[in-house]
Scaffold this motif. Structure first.
Motif, mmCIF file in Angstrom:
data_model
loop_
_atom_site.group_PDB
_atom_site.id
_atom_site.type_symbol
_atom_site.label_atom_id
_atom_site.label_comp_id
_atom_site.label_asym_id
_atom_site.label_seq_id
_atom_site.Cartn_x
_atom_site.Cartn_y
_atom_site.Cartn_z
ATOM 1 N N ALA A 144 0.779 -1.253 -0.143
ATOM 2 C CA ALA A 144 0.139 -0.012 0.116
ATOM 3 C C ALA A 144 0.941 1.150 -0.105
ATOM 4 O O ALA A 144 1.952 1.228 0.786
ATOM 5 C CB ALA A 144 -0.897 0.161 1.148
ATOM 6 N N PRO A 191 -0.300 5.076 -0.195
ATOM 7 C CA PRO A 191 -0.980 5.967 -0.459
ATOM 8 C C PRO A 191 -0.331 7.483 -1.150
ATOM 9 O O PRO A 191 0.473 7.724 -0.853
ATOM 10 C CB PRO A 191 -1.537 6.686 1.123
ATOM 11 N N PHE A 209 -4.265 1.915 4.004
ATOM 12 C CA PHE A 209 -4.633 0.990 3.044
ATOM 13 C C PHE A 209 -5.704 1.487 2.221
ATOM 14 O O PHE A 209 -6.281 0.630 1.286
ATOM 15 C CB PHE A 209 -5.021 -0.284 3.811
ATOM 16 N N ASN A 210 -6.521 2.414 2.369
ATOM 17 C CA ASN A 210 -7.694 2.894 1.910
ATOM 18 C C ASN A 210 -7.528 4.349 0.864
ATOM 19 O O ASN A 210 -8.437 4.719 0.614
ATOM 20 C CB ASN A 210 -8.886 3.032 2.881
ATOM 21 N N GLU A 254 -3.329 5.168 -4.549
ATOM 22 C CA GLU A 254 -1.974 5.596 -4.886
ATOM 23 C C GLU A 254 -1.954 6.579 -6.008
ATOM 24 O O GLU A 254 -3.127 6.897 -6.524
ATOM 25 C CB GLU A 254 -1.230 4.382 -5.579
#
Length: 189
Positions: free
Chosen positions: A91, A93, A151-152, A155
């Protein structure tokens, strides 16, 4: 890094294992957080706090540097790697976790925040960071919120036009969510 910014092999933050810590030699290094043009890690990036183990993966808190019209800008960002293979990013972000704000932008070295420590205690996360090589701060959150962010958050699509599309999709989704929340409240009356 290149120069002050050109030391080492460049490219980003690497992961490696040593057989003996007293004679640490890294034979194979895998890059886990790359420098990327036109992002928060454009000029350089560096590891920060010791990774935080979560059920979803290892969360790494690092600093990224970008060249701006006002000079270098240091921010704090996060990535996650696999529990089974800490060299594999799972992950990443877009954007920053912490950026210099207000008085944090003024000091010996302007427009800089970086971290070298984070503590998890009873579900709370304390991120210790410095601003402008002048002051020390602590940011607090909880572990669930940090995991959710890492995780949410999608990218970085690495193209301005794609970033705009991504933000527009977010905004539309948030507006739809707010509309649904308002409708639910109205129907409860």
């Amino acid at each position: 890094m290149d120069d002050f910014i050109e030391t080492g092999s460049g490219g980003g933050i690497g992961f490696g294992l040593a057989d003996d810590i007293t004679h640490a030699v890294i034979d194979e290094e895998k890059m886990t957080s790359l420098r990327r043009y036109h992002t928060i890690t454009e000029s350089k990036n560096g590891a920060g706090a010791v990774p935080i183990r979560t059920d979803c993966g290892w969360i790494h808190i690092a600093h990224g540097v970008r060249t701006t019209a006002a000079g270098l800008r240091y921010v704090i960002y996060a990535v996650a790697t696999s529990l089974e293979d800490p060299s594999r990013v799972i992950a990443e972000p877009a954007g920053y976790l912490i950026a210099p704000f207000g008085a944090e932008r003024v000091g010996d070295v302007s427009n800089v925040v970086f971290t070298n420590g984070a503590i998890v205690n009873e579900g709370k996360v304390y991120i210790y960071y410095a601003s402008c090589d002048t002051r020390l701060h602590v940011a607090t959150t909880d572990l669930d919120r940090l995991v959710d962010y890492v995780f949410n958050t999608p990218e970085d699509p690495l193209r301005s036009v794609d970033c705009v599309k991504q933000r527009c999709t977010f905004i539309a989704g948030n507006l739809q969510y707010l509309h649904c929340q308002n409708c639910a409240k109205e129907h409860q009356l």
